[in-house]
Design a protein around this motif. Structure first.
Motif, PDB file in Angstrom:
ATOM      1  N   PRO A 245       1.261  -0.974  -0.052  1.00 14.88           N
ATOM      2  CA  PRO A 245       0.133   0.276   0.017  1.00 14.88           C
ATOM      3  C   PRO A 245       0.492   1.242  -0.309  1.00 14.88           C
ATOM      4  CG  PRO A 245      -0.867  -1.894   1.488  1.00 14.88           C
ATOM      5  CD  PRO A 245       0.057  -1.694   1.166  1.00 14.88           C
ATOM      6  N   THR A 246       1.980   1.175   0.599  1.00 14.11           N
ATOM      7  CA  THR A 246       2.866   2.436   0.756  1.00 14.11           C
ATOM      8  C   THR A 246       3.702   2.433   1.232  1.00 14.11           C
ATOM      9  OG1 THR A 246       2.492   5.317   1.693  1.00 14.11           O
ATOM     10  CG2 THR A 246       1.736   3.593   3.090  1.00 14.11           C
ATOM     11  N   VAL A 247       5.110   3.322   1.038  1.00 14.79           N
ATOM     12  CA  VAL A 247       6.281   3.183   1.939  1.00 14.79           C
ATOM     13  C   VAL A 247       6.555   3.955   3.023  1.00 14.79           C
ATOM     14  CG1 VAL A 247       7.302   1.648  -0.402  1.00 14.79           C
ATOM     15  CG2 VAL A 247       7.758   3.919  -0.222  1.00 14.79           C
ATOM     16  N   CYS A 248       5.497   5.143   2.860  1.00 16.81           N
ATOM     17  CA  CYS A 248       5.643   6.305   3.539  1.00 16.81           C
ATOM     18  C   CYS A 248       4.281   6.799   4.356  1.00 16.81           C
ATOM     19  CB  CYS A 248       6.217   7.218   2.225  1.00 16.81           C
ATOM     20  SG  CYS A 248       7.435   8.611   4.222  1.00 16.81           S
ATOM     21  N   ASP A 249       4.392   7.001   5.315  1.00 21.37           N
ATOM     22  CA  ASP A 249       2.905   7.379   6.048  1.00 21.37           C
ATOM     23  C   ASP A 249       3.010   8.988   6.123  1.00 21.37           C
ATOM     24  OD1 ASP A 249       0.912   8.170   7.816  1.00 21.37           O
ATOM     25  OD2 ASP A 249       1.257   6.445   8.502  1.00 21.37           O
ATOM     26  N   VAL A 250       2.807   9.585   4.743  1.00 21.91           N
ATOM     27  CA  VAL A 250       2.625  11.125   4.691  1.00 21.91           C
ATOM     28  C   VAL A 250       1.558  11.784   5.864  1.00 21.91           C
ATOM     29  CG1 VAL A 250       3.099  13.289   3.155  1.00 21.91           C
ATOM     30  CG2 VAL A 250       3.460  10.064   2.666  1.00 21.91           C
ATOM     31  N   ALA A 251       1.372  10.934   6.701  1.00 17.30           N
ATOM     32  CA  ALA A 251      -0.605  11.544   6.894  1.00 17.30           C
ATOM     33  C   ALA A 251       0.357  11.850   8.147  1.00 17.30           C
ATOM     34  CB  ALA A 251      -1.289  10.799   7.241  1.00 17.30           C
TER      35      ALA A 251
ATOM     36  N   GLY B  35       2.740  26.452   5.791  1.00 18.06           N
ATOM     37  CA  GLY B  35       2.870  25.828   4.443  1.00 18.06           C
ATOM     38  C   GLY B  35       3.144  24.238   4.462  1.00 18.06           C
ATOM     39  N   ILE B  36       3.560  23.838   5.587  1.00 18.91           N
ATOM     40  CA  ILE B  36       3.806  21.818   5.611  1.00 18.91           C
ATOM     41  C   ILE B  36       2.214  21.314   5.321  1.00 18.91           C
ATOM     42  CG2 ILE B  36       4.703  20.509   7.251  1.00 18.91           C
ATOM     43  CD1 ILE B  36       6.116  22.325   8.797  1.00 18.91           C
ATOM     44  N   PRO B  37       1.742  21.226   5.489  1.00 15.75           N
ATOM     45  CA  PRO B  37       0.535  20.703   5.077  1.00 15.75           C
ATOM     46  C   PRO B  37       0.400  20.739   3.346  1.00 15.75           C
ATOM     47  CG  PRO B  37      -0.067  21.640   6.872  1.00 15.75           C
ATOM     48  CD  PRO B  37       0.696  22.091   6.684  1.00 15.75           C
ATOM     49  N   GLU B  38       0.264  21.780   2.986  1.00 18.68           N
ATOM     50  CA  GLU B  38       0.205  21.808   1.730  1.00 18.68           C
ATOM     51  C   GLU B  38       1.226  21.386   1.160  1.00 18.68           C
ATOM     52  OE1 GLU B  38      -0.265  23.370  -2.241  1.00 18.68           O
ATOM     53  OE2 GLU B  38       1.529  24.074  -1.178  1.00 18.68           O
ATOM     54  N   TYR B  39       2.282  21.762   1.300  1.00 21.42           N
ATOM     55  CA  TYR B  39       4.231  21.177   0.634  1.00 21.42           C
ATOM     56  C   TYR B  39       4.247  19.523   0.976  1.00 21.42           C
ATOM     57  CZ  TYR B  39       8.513  19.921  -0.081  1.00 21.42           C
ATOM     58  OH  TYR B  39       9.872  19.388  -0.907  1.00 21.42           O
ATOM     59  N   LEU B  40       3.449  18.806   1.224  1.00 23.09           N
ATOM     60  CA  LEU B  40       3.635  17.272   1.817  1.00 23.09           C
ATOM     61  C   LEU B  40       3.069  17.083   0.679  1.00 23.09           C
ATOM     62  CD1 LEU B  40       3.569  17.342   5.243  1.00 23.09           C
ATOM     63  CD2 LEU B  40       4.927  16.239   4.239  1.00 23.09           C
ATOM     64  N   ASP B  41       1.580  17.547   0.857  1.00 24.76           N
ATOM     65  CA  ASP B  41       0.415  17.140  -0.359  1.00 24.76           C
ATOM     66  C   ASP B  41       0.836  17.506  -1.539  1.00 24.76           C
ATOM     67  OD1 ASP B  41      -1.452  16.705   1.327  1.00 24.76           O
ATOM     68  OD2 ASP B  41      -2.801  18.591   1.559  1.00 24.76           O
ATOM     69  N   ARG B  42       1.468  17.137  -2.117  1.00 25.38           N
ATOM     70  CA  ARG B  42       2.320  17.608  -3.310  1.00 25.38           C
ATOM     71  C   ARG B  42       3.115  16.212  -3.438  1.00 25.38           C
ATOM     72  NH1 ARG B  42       2.547  23.165  -2.725  1.00 25.38           N
ATOM     73  NH2 ARG B  42       4.904  23.346  -2.892  1.00 25.38           N
ATOM     74  N   LEU B  43       3.924  15.690  -1.672  1.00 28.62           N
ATOM     75  CA  LEU B  43       5.022  15.215  -2.807  1.00 28.62           C
ATOM     76  C   LEU B  43       4.460  13.698  -3.037  1.00 28.62           C
ATOM     77  CD1 LEU B  43       7.118  16.612   0.435  1.00 28.62           C
ATOM     78  CD2 LEU B  43       7.081  17.061  -2.257  1.00 28.62           C
ATOM     79  N   THR B  44       5.291  12.259  -3.126  1.00 29.32           N
ATOM     80  CA  THR B  44       4.547  11.034  -3.812  1.00 29.32           C
ATOM     81  C   THR B  44       5.797   9.965  -3.328  1.00 29.32           C
ATOM     82  OG1 THR B  44       4.001  12.363  -5.605  1.00 29.32           O
ATOM     83  CG2 THR B  44       4.495   9.905  -5.686  1.00 29.32           C
ATOM     84  N   PRO B  45       5.588   9.058  -2.428  1.00 27.01           N
ATOM     85  CA  PRO B  45       6.434   8.109  -2.109  1.00 27.01           C
ATOM     86  C   PRO B  45       6.867   7.513  -2.928  1.00 27.01           C
ATOM     87  CG  PRO B  45       4.453   7.916  -1.216  1.00 27.01           C
ATOM     88  CD  PRO B  45       3.856   8.724  -2.459  1.00 27.01           C
ATOM     89  N   VAL B  46       8.218   6.900  -2.761  1.00 30.15           N
ATOM     90  CA  VAL B  46       8.834   6.241  -4.129  1.00 30.15           C
ATOM     91  C   VAL B  46      10.493   5.477  -3.587  1.00 30.15           C
ATOM     92  CG1 VAL B  46       8.415   7.626  -5.661  1.00 30.15           C
ATOM     93  CG2 VAL B  46      10.778   7.755  -4.832  1.00 30.15           C
TER      94      VAL B  46
ATOM     95  N   ALA C  76      13.208   4.436   0.799  1.00 26.84           N
ATOM     96  CA  ALA C  76      11.706   4.667   0.304  1.00 26.84           C
ATOM     97  C   ALA C  76      12.236   6.697   0.873  1.00 26.84           C
ATOM     98  CB  ALA C  76      10.682   4.288   1.556  1.00 26.84           C
ATOM     99  N   ILE C  77      11.580   6.971   0.024  1.00 25.70           N
ATOM    100  CA  ILE C  77      12.253   8.666   0.126  1.00 25.70           C
ATOM    101  C   ILE C  77      10.514   9.642  -0.500  1.00 25.70           C
ATOM    102  CG2 ILE C  77      14.446   9.271   0.003  1.00 25.70           C
ATOM    103  CD1 ILE C  77      13.651   9.885  -3.254  1.00 25.70           C
ATOM    104  N   LEU C  78      10.071  10.912  -0.547  1.00 23.61           N
ATOM    105  CA  LEU C  78       9.611  11.587  -0.768  1.00 23.61           C
ATOM    106  C   LEU C  78       9.944  12.001  -2.149  1.00 23.61           C
ATOM    107  CD1 LEU C  78       7.202  12.947   2.233  1.00 23.61           C
ATOM    108  CD2 LEU C  78       6.315  11.327   0.334  1.00 23.61           C
ATOM    109  N   VAL C  79       9.308  12.575  -3.537  1.00 19.90           N
ATOM    110  CA  VAL C  79       9.859  12.796  -3.629  1.00 19.90           C
ATOM    111  C   VAL C  79       8.583  14.370  -4.520  1.00 19.90           C
ATOM    112  CG1 VAL C  79      11.249  11.476  -5.024  1.00 19.90           C
ATOM    113  CG2 VAL C  79       9.331  11.938  -5.909  1.00 19.90           C
ATOM    114  N   ASP C  80       9.608  15.266  -5.590  1.00 24.46           N
ATOM    115  CA  ASP C  80       8.721  16.518  -5.409  1.00 24.46           C
ATOM    116  C   ASP C  80       8.232  16.677  -6.792  1.00 24.46           C
ATOM    117  OD1 ASP C  80      10.964  17.968  -6.804  1.00 24.46           O
ATOM    118  OD2 ASP C  80      10.887  18.999  -5.503  1.00 24.46           O
ATOM    119  N   GLU C  81       7.946  17.775  -7.307  1.00 21.26           N
ATOM    120  CA  GLU C  81       6.439  17.686  -8.397  1.00 21.26           C
ATOM    121  C   GLU C  81       7.474  17.461  -9.354  1.00 21.26           C
ATOM    122  OE1 GLU C  81       2.391  19.939  -7.632  1.00 21.26           O
ATOM    123  OE2 GLU C  81       4.183  21.119  -6.877  1.00 21.26           O
ATOM    124  N   GLN C  82       8.413  17.769  -9.271  1.00 21.23           N
ATOM    125  CA  GLN C  82      10.153  17.694 -10.577  1.00 21.23           C
ATOM    126  C   GLN C  82      10.447  16.450 -10.487  1.00 21.23           C
ATOM    127  OE1 GLN C  82      10.824  22.230 -10.706  1.00 21.23           O
ATOM    128  NE2 GLN C  82      11.075  21.975 -12.197  1.00 21.23           N
TER     129      GLN C  82
END
Length: 449
Positions: free
Chosen positions: A83-89, A117-128, A158-164
């Protein structure tokens, strides 16, 4: 040997030694701390082994054909059916807890954002999951400050990547990540503090990531346990909206003769292939491609390397020096445009080097380009703060097409150490939907950039 010949040889060796010494003083090695899978940080932002993130110990770093990888390069990142490799919530709850304000402030300072701005920033990250041993600028938490250090993360972390497509957070400890700093060809990797040299480590397989030239709507991953299975993951989601594609479908090498190196890289990414180059740095973006290996018309699996030879420089070319760029995430208000990512492949390569760095994370060297994005608007994780609306991309397709825009060349480097680079995070996209989507076995649509 006569005494005169012997003394002459000694003198030559002494001069040569002095010359090397001078070079070392002018361009010293950058110390990089190795970070192995499963080894806890000594000074983490978030307590290790608490379930925030889960690494995969069975991943082995893949070979590369060019040490600088672009964030949307086919084959760069991996995923799995779990399901996931990172518990962003959970990370968001921790950083927004008033009792953790000091840590949240230090964490936000690294990214040049406010704590609000932390919540909005985290909402745009993706676990890989990393598929290569990857250089980053890591941060420990000491005395209520974020302390930066250069770090080599092992494949499987496991990391979170940004929109780029840039590494943004190390999942297991919540440590913020920034672009690597230093000469990409002169690093000294230190294995210490329980981080022993791992099986499969090769200095030639070390990579650094530069920003994709456009924001992504979907990140295309390769299943680290089933490499024939591709995973298309909407940006800002953790696996619940994943769709699969066939990573075995053959892609045809396009005719790239006469194209610039940057343009050739974009066309290869669109085709689901990776641009390769020889030498310690990528050719200049405007260098003309004279040949490819394999030649045009050859069929390769998803993410296969196509080595580019450019005029006047052979395969390695002569890229000009430049440094990495960083910019802050898009503002928390106003509509945001989703973008899609290219599906990773078995061997990515970045077509060009990073641009000079600024003090803010996330600005791409060139404005994001637009194209139609398959799939519905990317879902976002729930957050205690309202998130700005996303624009709706075009209907989903089973065969996303990758695309990228030119990026400036990387800094010059020597070949005495593993190649690295300092990547950066993405800035806001254009008002039209931007995308970079993996090529699969179904139809896909793009708009010329």
């Amino acid at each position: 040997m006569t005494l005169r010949a012997f003394m002459h040889r000694i003198a030559v060796l002494a001069i040569f030694s002095l010359l090397l010494s001078g070079c070392e003083k002018g361009n010293p090695l950058t110390v990089v701390k190795a970070v192995a899978v499963g080894v806890p940080s000594l000074a983490p932002f978030f307590e290790e082994n608490s379930g925030l993130g889960e690494d995969t110990a069975t991943v082995r770093a893949l070979p590369v054909r060019g040490s600088l990888q672009q964030g949307d390069t086919p084959g760069l990142y991996g995923g799995s059916k779990q399901p996931t490799v990172c518990d962003v919530a959970r990370l968001e709850r921790f950083l927004t807890d008033p009792g953790n304000h000091a840590k949240a402030q230090a964490w936000a300072d690294v990214l040049d954002i406010g704590t609000d701005g932390i919540p909005e920033y985290l909402d745009r990250l993706t676990p890989v999951l990393l598929r290569h041993d990857t250089l980053v600028r890591n941060h420990d938490y000491k005395k209520e400050k974020a302390v930066p250090y250069n770090s080599l993360l092992q494949a499987g972390i496991a990391i979170l990547v940004d929109e780029q497509g840039l590494p943004a957070v190390k999942c297991s400890c919540g440590n913020p990540l920034r672009p690597f700093e230093g000469d990409t060809g002169r690093i000294s990797v230190r294995f210490e503090d329980g981080n022993k040299q791992w099986a499969g480590y090769e200095r030639e397989s070390v990579v650094a990531v530069k920003p994709a030239p456009r924001k992504l709507q979907r990140v295309a991953l390769v299943d680290v346990r089933e490499p024939a299975r591709g995973i298309s993951r909407p940006v800002g989601t953790t696996g619940g909206k994943d769709t699969a594609f066939d990573a075995r479908r053959r892609r045809t090498v396009p005719d790239l003769a006469g194209r610039s190196f940057a343009q050739a890289g974009r066309e290869l990414t669109d085709a689901g292939l990776a641009a390769g180059y020889a030498g310690p740095r990528a050719p200049a973006g405007d260098a003309k491609v004279t040949a490819t290996d394999p030649p045009a018309g050859t069929e390769l699996p998803f993410g296969g390397y196509v080595m580019l030879t450019v005029a006047g420089g052979g395969p390695s070319g002569s890229g000009g020096p430049s440094g990495p760029t960083t910019t802050p995430p898009p503002p928390p208000s106003g509509p945001r445009t989703p973008a899609t990512s290219t599906p990773p492949s078995s061997g990515p390569a970045g077509p060009s080097g990073p641009s000079s760095s600024s003090g803010r994370p996330g600005v791409s060297p060139s404005p994001p380009s637009s194209s139609t994005a398959p799939g519905s608007a990317s879902p976002k994780r729930s957050s205690s703060r309202p998130s700005p609306p996303r624009s709706t991309p075009s209907p989903p397709t089973s065969a996303p097409v990758t695309s990228s825009a030119p990026a400036p060349p990387p800094p010059p480097s020597t070949s005495s150490a593993p190649l690295t680079s300092r990547p950066a995070t993405g800035g806001p996209a254009s008002t039209e939907p931007a995308s970079s989507e993996p090529a699969t076995d179904g139809p896909g649509t793009t708009v010329a950039t």
